[in-house]
Design an enzyme around this catalytic site. Sequence first.
Site, PDB file in Angstrom:
ATOM      1  N   SER A 180       0.834  -1.205   0.000  1.00 60.02           N
ATOM      2  CA  SER A 180       0.000   0.000   0.000  1.00 60.02           C
ATOM      3  C   SER A 180       0.870   1.258   0.000  1.00 60.02           C
ATOM      4  O   SER A 180       1.748   1.393  -0.848  1.00 60.02           O
ATOM      5  CB  SER A 180      -0.957  -0.039   1.196  1.00 60.02           C
ATOM      6  OG  SER A 180      -1.955   0.941   1.073  1.00 60.02           O
ATOM      7  N   ASP A 375      -8.319  -5.797  -5.783  1.00 56.85           N
ATOM      8  CA  ASP A 375      -8.172  -4.554  -5.012  1.00 56.85           C
ATOM      9  C   ASP A 375      -8.536  -3.361  -5.882  1.00 56.85           C
ATOM     10  O   ASP A 375      -7.971  -3.184  -6.963  1.00 56.85           O
ATOM     11  CB  ASP A 375      -6.727  -4.424  -4.524  1.00 56.85           C
ATOM     12  CG  ASP A 375      -6.455  -3.108  -3.802  1.00 56.85           C
ATOM     13  OD1 ASP A 375      -7.404  -2.527  -3.240  1.00 56.85           O
ATOM     14  OD2 ASP A 375      -5.286  -2.674  -3.796  1.00 56.85           O
ATOM     15  N   HIS A 427      -6.444  -6.215  -1.460  1.00 62.19           N
ATOM     16  CA  HIS A 427      -5.377  -5.272  -1.122  1.00 62.19           C
ATOM     17  C   HIS A 427      -4.299  -5.915  -0.251  1.00 62.19           C
ATOM     18  O   HIS A 427      -3.115  -5.713  -0.476  1.00 62.19           O
ATOM     19  CB  HIS A 427      -6.000  -4.077  -0.402  1.00 62.19           C
ATOM     20  CG  HIS A 427      -5.078  -2.926  -0.185  1.00 62.19           C
ATOM     21  ND1 HIS A 427      -4.556  -2.184  -1.221  1.00 62.19           N
ATOM     22  CD2 HIS A 427      -4.589  -2.361   0.950  1.00 62.19           C
ATOM     23  CE1 HIS A 427      -3.793  -1.212  -0.732  1.00 62.19           C
ATOM     24  NE2 HIS A 427      -3.792  -1.312   0.583  1.00 62.19           N
TER      25      HIS A 427
END
EC number: 3.4.16.-
Length: 452
Positions: A180, A375, A427
Amino acid sequence: MARLLLLFFFFLILLHYASCSRHEQEKDRIFHLPGEPNDVSFSHFSGYITVNESAGRALFYWLTESPPSENPESKPLVLWLNGGPGCSSVAYGAAEEIGPFRINPDGKTLYHNPYSWNKLANLLFLESPAGVGFSYSNTTSDLYTAGDQRTAEDAYVFLVKWFERFPQYKHREFYIAGESYAGHYVPQLSQIVYEKRNPAINFKGFIVGNAVIDDYHDYVGLFEYWWAHGLISDLTYHNLRITCEFGSSEHPSSKCTKAMEAADLEQGNIDPYSIYTVTCKKEAAALRSRFSRVRHPWMWRAYDPCTEKYSGMYFNSPEVQKAMHANITGLAYPWKGCSDIVGEKWADSPLSMLPIYKELIAAGLRIWVFSGDTDSVVPITGTRYSIRALKLQPLSKWYPWNDDGQVGGWSQVYKGLTLVTIHGAGHEVPLFRPRRAFLLFQSFLDNKPLPM
């Protein structure tokens, strides 16, 4: 004679130094975690490293070594960083992704993660920057002025001091990993480690997942993913492209923010981290209310609150904190998976990591980028656009890789970088597809392409 005395004196200094390091280590040893399984065999340590004396900034870490059966002395060291910005590597990386334990729904007991990455490497989780998780600063303004540069600088100071506390890891193969917004943290810290060339740190490369890499390409890929998956209308897609694409994700224009809000309404109550997964309604609604308060709207969802309820219960337990040598200063706020203050007040965020990628690729470091393909927060489309912008020479064709007779995802090897997708993962890839994430990490450490 004088030379012998000098050597003896030098030996005594080294002996004293080693004794001090061992003492500091043992102070951080975790002997038992509340609710842990009865058959824990590996050693683990946690505690604080002060990274700035004058400001009183100290970062919290948790080291989980490989089990004795895996010969931990021969295994590399891997630093794991979660993003946000402002989110905890203990909450996410350790407790629900790659760490040896998972937390049961009661928030009090733990169970083994059968695909823990500590079977392959010694894992070092760092809560960074100060203000995240158990990491703290005695200077309140630090929580409101955190940004990329200080986060990277503090993390490097942490590493240098941590290696002094754990000298047995000096010269061991060392990698940095994350996901991320750690798509910023990981290459930025890697750049500092590479350029400092500290002989004690045997840095070999990094691996990042669903990583924020380049604002322009991330924006283009983000909006394309939303539109192609039927999450937004043609009109909103058009408005997003003309109002957001050439701006900063950290400081968007008012028109971009308005278009983002329209996209949010059209998407409805889905889990953006894994678009085919059922949501937890209460937390999703609370998360949506944060949208108007943040300055980087496409990253407003930092991490999925549906998966952090158990960790909030566990790590706020006084017994757990005592066992982990955590919260020793008595923080004025509860432990949280993500710090709203740190994330919302983030100070500096460069538009692109591509120049750092180019530098470290040229240096010959091992660099892998992976992406879960369900994601919609930092989707595969943006990642592919960013990598294409590097103009790397392909060394393989785009191919499906194999997981026990099934397509585990797709991959392409370039000169200086390997790209891997994980089919059916969101994610947090190790949370959604733990076995495939394990195979990915194994291939990365072995420096071998994933099997066809």
